[in-house]
Motif scaffolding. Sequence first.
Motif, PDB file in Angstrom:
ATOM      1  N   LYS A 109       0.840  -1.194   0.000  1.00 19.92           N
ATOM      2  CA  LYS A 109       0.000   0.000   0.000  1.00 19.92           C
ATOM      3  C   LYS A 109       0.875   1.245   0.000  1.00 19.92           C
TER       4      LYS A 109
ATOM      5  N   ASP B 159      -6.787   2.166   2.765  1.00 19.63           N
ATOM      6  CA  ASP B 159      -5.757   1.298   2.187  1.00 19.63           C
ATOM      7  C   ASP B 159      -4.826   2.053   1.248  1.00 19.63           C
TER       8      ASP B 159
ATOM      9  N   THR C 210      -5.381  -2.636  -3.585  1.00 20.79           N
ATOM     10  CA  THR C 210      -3.969  -2.703  -3.216  1.00 20.79           C
ATOM     11  C   THR C 210      -3.242  -3.682  -4.135  1.00 20.79           C
TER      12      THR C 210
END
Length: 208
Positions: free
Chosen positions: A94, A130, A136
Amino acid sequence: MDYCVEVLEREIINRFNDYRCYGSNDDVLLSLRKDIINKQVLANQKEMLPYIIAFNDALREALREMYDRAHCIWNKMINIIDEGDGEEMVLTAKCYLDTDYPVLHPIQGEDRQDLWYALCDGDLNPMYADGVSVLTLTLPRDEDDSFDSFIGMDCPPPNWNEGLDQELTQDLHLINQFHTLFQHMNFALSDFIYVRKFKTEINIEIIQ
């Protein structure tokens, strides 16, 4: 600064600093602030163009470094897991805007860092929980995806400029993560285009 924006920002900071004030509709305050600021900023896009370009380039570089590092770690770890007994591994990577308030931002003040913490909070700005990507980077799921695919540059035209002046920004090659921050998260355009530093988070989960 617009008076309405000042009032909204004070309330956002107060709610962030006092968890007892948290509510399910707190992100509405950020969304309203975003709409007010963007209406003003987008009327002067030509002046913002150098900052948009510089941010897009910096974000692309940060994502490239994260992508390469994640694949490097994955390639080293997969050999170890292959020797295990029925173990599976999942890697997630991330990318976040730096937690420090942008030093390049034209508006500076004692409350700016507190506001920045609030804007980057996953509860107040849930789509950002995220990081800058809606999805991600996850391995092995995305193992065969190229970097261009990850940043949305593998589709014509390779330019995520929705919501901006189409003619003015037609050759900028804005990446998908720029679009995500601008269109789908509760940041105003002028919040993030002054950011030049980023933080990455890579997690590995081993499932037996």
